[in-house]
Write a protein that holds these residues in place. Sequence first.
Motif: not given
Length: 306
Positions: A8-9, A26, A36, A3, A5-6
């Motif tokens: 990015r985290v 964030l 995440h 993912d 988004q994960r």
Amino acid sequence: MIDVQRLRVLRTVAEHGSFNQAAAALHLTPSAVSQHIAALERSLGTQVVARSTRGVTLTPAGRIMVGAAESVAAELAHAQQQVDRLGHGRTQLTIATFTSGGRLLLPGALTHLTATHPDTVVHVKEAEPEDSLPLVRQGAVDLALAYHFDGPLPGRPGQSPTLEWTPLMDDPLHVVLPDTHPLADRDTLDISELATEPWVLGCRKTETYLRRYAERAGFEPEVRGTTTDYFFARSLVAAGTGISLIPSIAQTPPTPGLRTIPITPPTPTRHLGVATIHRRNQPHVKTLIQALQKQAAALDETCRGG
């Protein structure tokens, strides 16, 4: 499938070193950040961070994934630029630059760029290399006019994606003192001869170099002025506050009443260049880099007294 988004985290956690600070950056809760990261670890089948009471650090797998995250972010930013161009018919070019390089190298190069590629819309951000190079890796800027000293480019060891570095010029640091100073008639100076002098500092990286050279010479420098601007530092030297250690290009144009004297080798030197990722051959980027190389050659000749 991993993912985005994960990723990015994870990249934000790596940048800040804690779930709480990453959550604030964030606009998430620390619990959401933790979830995440846990989900990413389940999908990979291995830990990406090591948790402790002092914060979090990346595991070897985590470092690999942060590199992948930065590559993905850069490619998505590039894709967004291409989509924007389809909609507006104009190329967007974002440049990060350190102050003295932006002042002395960039304007002439931009004039040539806009004359050659009039459809290019230029955006400029002022940033030191430790801030601008991550922006290049993340795709937030297309290129950075930056520098490094004797070591490698700022960044984590093995950091990915790898920056493409185009050298522009070497920029040695010189001693700057009033022309009425007893040592002003010297052709060169050894740093040990300046042990009793008060100093004015033009940036924190120069301070690191000064203290390193002073330690080798057996003295502790007396600092009477600290600035983040070499031009301000020169004005303080002219006012008699102290002497300074200033790069060659930051002495252009010269300040009346000051003398610039080279340091005996090994001379501390900044290495100026352009950092990009995978875009060096794009027409507008290539044009700008070539223009910067011409500007740097002319400036180098000026600094050498040619």
